[in-house]
Design a protein around this motif. Structure first.
Motif, PDB file in Angstrom:
ATOM      1  N   LEU A 177       0.820  -1.217   0.000  1.00 33.03           N
ATOM      2  CA  LEU A 177       0.000   0.000   0.000  1.00 33.03           C
ATOM      3  C   LEU A 177       0.850   1.261   0.000  1.00 33.03           C
ATOM      4  CD1 LEU A 177      -2.732   1.455   0.189  1.00 33.03           C
ATOM      5  CD2 LEU A 177      -2.628   1.133   2.684  1.00 33.03           C
ATOM      6  N   ILE A 178       1.991   1.222   0.663  1.00 28.45           N
ATOM      7  CA  ILE A 178       2.843   2.412   0.754  1.00 28.45           C
ATOM      8  C   ILE A 178       3.232   2.924  -0.624  1.00 28.45           C
ATOM      9  CG2 ILE A 178       4.966   1.055   0.945  1.00 28.45           C
ATOM     10  CD1 ILE A 178       4.133   4.416   2.719  1.00 28.45           C
ATOM     11  N   ASP A 179       3.296   2.039  -1.615  1.00 31.32           N
ATOM     12  CA  ASP A 179       3.665   2.452  -2.971  1.00 31.32           C
ATOM     13  C   ASP A 179       2.534   3.167  -3.690  1.00 31.32           C
ATOM     14  OD1 ASP A 179       6.159   1.241  -2.676  1.00 31.32           O
ATOM     15  OD2 ASP A 179       5.423  -0.700  -3.407  1.00 31.32           O
ATOM     16  N   ARG A 180       1.338   3.179  -3.074  1.00 31.39           N
ATOM     17  CA  ARG A 180       0.175   3.786  -3.724  1.00 31.39           C
ATOM     18  C   ARG A 180      -0.467   4.869  -2.858  1.00 31.39           C
ATOM     19  NH1 ARG A 180      -2.539  -0.445  -3.455  1.00 31.39           N
ATOM     20  NH2 ARG A 180      -0.934  -2.025  -3.221  1.00 31.39           N
ATOM     21  N   ILE A 181       0.382   5.550  -2.095  1.00 29.14           N
ATOM     22  CA  ILE A 181      -0.040   6.722  -1.326  1.00 29.14           C
ATOM     23  C   ILE A 181       0.430   7.974  -2.067  1.00 29.14           C
ATOM     24  CG2 ILE A 181       0.111   7.960   0.859  1.00 29.14           C
ATOM     25  CD1 ILE A 181      -1.373   5.280   1.004  1.00 29.14           C
ATOM     26  N   TRP A 182      -0.461   8.943  -2.214  1.00 23.83           N
ATOM     27  CA  TRP A 182      -0.193  10.171  -2.966  1.00 23.83           C
ATOM     28  C   TRP A 182      -0.372  11.382  -2.049  1.00 23.83           C
ATOM     29  CZ3 TRP A 182      -0.589   9.779  -8.694  1.00 23.83           C
ATOM     30  CH2 TRP A 182      -0.862   8.484  -9.137  1.00 23.83           C
ATOM     31  N   TRP A 183       0.405  12.405  -2.301  1.00 23.37           N
ATOM     32  CA  TRP A 183       0.179  13.686  -1.636  1.00 23.37           C
ATOM     33  C   TRP A 183      -0.357  14.669  -2.671  1.00 23.37           C
ATOM     34  CZ3 TRP A 183      -0.329  15.413   3.153  1.00 23.37           C
ATOM     35  CH2 TRP A 183      -0.348  16.791   3.372  1.00 23.37           C
ATOM     36  N   GLY A 184      -1.458  15.319  -2.337  1.00 26.03           N
ATOM     37  CA  GLY A 184      -2.038  16.327  -3.216  1.00 26.03           C
ATOM     38  C   GLY A 184      -1.383  17.673  -2.981  1.00 26.03           C
ATOM     39  N   ALA A 185      -0.551  18.099  -3.917  1.00 27.00           N
ATOM     40  CA  ALA A 185       0.238  19.317  -3.748  1.00 27.00           C
ATOM     41  C   ALA A 185      -0.400  20.484  -4.478  1.00 27.00           C
ATOM     42  CB  ALA A 185       1.665  19.106  -4.261  1.00 27.00           C
ATOM     43  N   GLY A 186      -0.536  21.610  -3.786  1.00 29.24           N
ATOM     44  CA  GLY A 186      -1.100  22.812  -4.389  1.00 29.24           C
ATOM     45  C   GLY A 186      -0.072  23.862  -4.733  1.00 29.24           C
ATOM     46  N   THR A 187       1.207  23.621  -4.375  1.00 30.06           N
ATOM     47  CA  THR A 187       2.274  24.577  -4.672  1.00 30.06           C
ATOM     48  C   THR A 187       3.530  23.814  -5.095  1.00 30.06           C
ATOM     49  OG1 THR A 187       3.233  24.594  -2.442  1.00 30.06           O
ATOM     50  CG2 THR A 187       1.406  26.131  -2.872  1.00 30.06           C
ATOM     51  N   ARG A 188       4.483  24.547  -5.633  1.00 29.04           N
ATOM     52  CA  ARG A 188       5.754  23.926  -6.007  1.00 29.04           C
ATOM     53  C   ARG A 188       6.502  23.448  -4.775  1.00 29.04           C
ATOM     54  NH1 ARG A 188       7.387  29.080  -9.474  1.00 29.04           N
ATOM     55  NH2 ARG A 188       6.187  29.936  -7.730  1.00 29.04           N
ATOM     56  N   GLU A 189       6.401  24.193  -3.663  1.00 26.40           N
ATOM     57  CA  GLU A 189       7.109  23.819  -2.448  1.00 26.40           C
ATOM     58  C   GLU A 189       6.546  22.530  -1.845  1.00 26.40           C
ATOM     59  OE1 GLU A 189       6.209  26.889  -3.267  1.00 26.40           O
ATOM     60  OE2 GLU A 189       8.260  27.617  -3.607  1.00 26.40           O
ATOM     61  N   THR A 190       5.224  22.382  -1.831  1.00 32.52           N
ATOM     62  CA  THR A 190       4.665  21.151  -1.274  1.00 32.52           C
ATOM     63  C   THR A 190       4.922  19.962  -2.197  1.00 32.52           C
ATOM     64  OG1 THR A 190       2.489  21.766  -2.195  1.00 32.52           O
ATOM     65  CG2 THR A 190       2.887  22.251   0.133  1.00 32.52           C
ATOM     66  N   ALA A 191       5.060  20.215  -3.488  1.00 32.64           N
ATOM     67  CA  ALA A 191       5.445  19.136  -4.405  1.00 32.64           C
ATOM     68  C   ALA A 191       6.854  18.650  -4.090  1.00 32.64           C
ATOM     69  CB  ALA A 191       5.350  19.613  -5.851  1.00 32.64           C
ATOM     70  N   GLU A 192       7.773  19.577  -3.816  1.00 31.56           N
ATOM     71  CA  GLU A 192       9.124  19.194  -3.444  1.00 31.56           C
ATOM     72  C   GLU A 192       9.116  18.403  -2.135  1.00 31.56           C
ATOM     73  OE1 GLU A 192      11.033  22.985  -3.319  1.00 31.56           O
ATOM     74  OE2 GLU A 192      11.725  22.874  -5.397  1.00 31.56           O
TER      75      GLU A 192
END
Length: 358
Positions: A177-192
């Motif tokens: 399951l850990i391989d299929r957890i996503w973070w929803g990023a709203g900015t470039r910093e949170t994507a990093e």
């Protein structure tokens, strides 16, 4: 892009509701859309999560019903608001769903978008945030959630029932399951930040940034920064990246009447969300050849492995399946789409320098 799915906001009304859709009908429709999408070869069925609103909320019962009636389609969220969650209970539920669905869960989580309630997570009993938007609380909970999903032993065992020093993990445990957890990023910093953590990236049709760049270019920069951070942190996997778009292929005259371009649909829009000047993505409406050309020119769509189509779920099962069928038959194949019969979606390996590949 080699996969696409639908993203449902699950809008409904009270009583007669939005076009006659109440909460019960919305939930049944969502399951039926997932069943039809699975048969079309669509890769994913994802739901939004909002609280104190006439939209989809607690996602696990709905995703379980979807998984029970489908065979191949990925079921997931885009996104769960961590401010409202007990991270360990969420880890239990997600693992159980992943085991029941034979590894078809794609769980997107994040700080969440603006909600109808003022600091509604406090009404749920989650106090202590020093951030007016609750970002600190969401990240703290996400860290604990990831530890539980990885199988870390978090709780001391009762010494009268176990050897001294024994610790226990959250059960059940779904190893992949850990391989299929996503973070929803709203900015470039949170994507990093997501890249450094080593989780997948889910980017929506709204970025809480406005730099003057086109939405797709701003989002592409977000994806590039994510992959660079992922690599620099020492991760060696092939993380998934998704973007969301509203796409309406026009194949028949009825499609044109229903989805014909409205003023403002063909361009990015700027607004203020949560006090931040934000960029909203455009809506794509057109005949298949035109859509293929436009989506190929969308830098973020080209960089992602998965495209999530936001659908007007309140308009019923048949209409939404027609949108998905038009996409599957007339647009997606030209973009590199691989139907769910080809197996689970794979991400892109992140190796070497993003320019030289070394």
């Amino acid at each position: 892009m080699r996969a696409f799915g639908f993203l449902s906001f699950g809008h409904y009304g009270a009583g007669s509701g939005v076009r006659g859709v109440d909460a019960r009908q919305m939930l049944h429709d969502a399951v039926d859309i997932a069943v039809g999408a699975d048969e079309l070869g669509v890769n994913g069925a994802y739901v939004r999560v909002h609280h104190f609103a006439t939209q989809s909320a607690s996602p696990m019962p709905l995703l379980s019903a979807m998984a029970a009636r489908t065979r191949r389609i990925e079921v997931g969220t885009g996104v769960i608001d961590m401010r409202y969650e007990n991270p360990l209970y969420l880890a239990e539920e997600a693992a159980a769903l992943d085991l029941l669905s034979d590894g078809r869960v794609a769980l997107g989580v994040s700080r969440g978008s603006p909600e109808a309630a003022d600091r509604g997570w406090e009404t749920f009993g989650y106090l202590g945030s020093q951030d007016p938007r609750g970002a600190d609380l969401a990240r703290e909970k996400f860290d604990l959630f990831l530890r539980a999903v990885r199988g870390e032993k978090l709780a001391p065992a009762d010494p009268q029932r176990s050897l001294p020093g024994t610790r226990l993990r959250v059960e059940p445990h779904a190893p992949q399951l850990i391989d299929r957890i996503w973070w929803g990023a709203g900015t470039r910093e949170t994507a990093e930040w997501a890249g450094r953590l080593g989780v997948n990236l889910m980017s929506s049709t709204l970025l809480t940034e406005a730099t003057g760049e086109a939405f797709a270019d701003l989002q592409r920069e977000q994806i590039d920064r994510y992959r660079a951070a992922y690599r620099e942190a020492g991760h060696t996997g092939a993380p998934r990246v998704s973007v969301s778009r509203s796409v309406f292929p026009i194949v028949t005259g009825e499609d044109r009447m229903m989805f014909g371009l409205r003023p403002g649909d063909g361009a990015d829009q700027i607004g203020v969300i949560d006090g931040y000047r934000s960029t909203f993505g455009r809506t794509y409406v057109g005949e298949p050849d035109d859509l293929v050309e436009a989506l190929r020119a969308d830098a973020a769509v080209e960089a992602a492995d998965t495209l999530m189509l936001t659908i007007p779920s309140q308009l019923g099962v048949d209409l939404n399946l027609r949108i998905l069928q038009n996409m599957a038959e007339h647009v997606a194949p030209a973009l590199g789409w691989r139907p769910n019969t080809d197996g689970p979606v794979q991400g892109d390996p992140v190796q070497g320098d993003p320019v030289t590949g070394s």
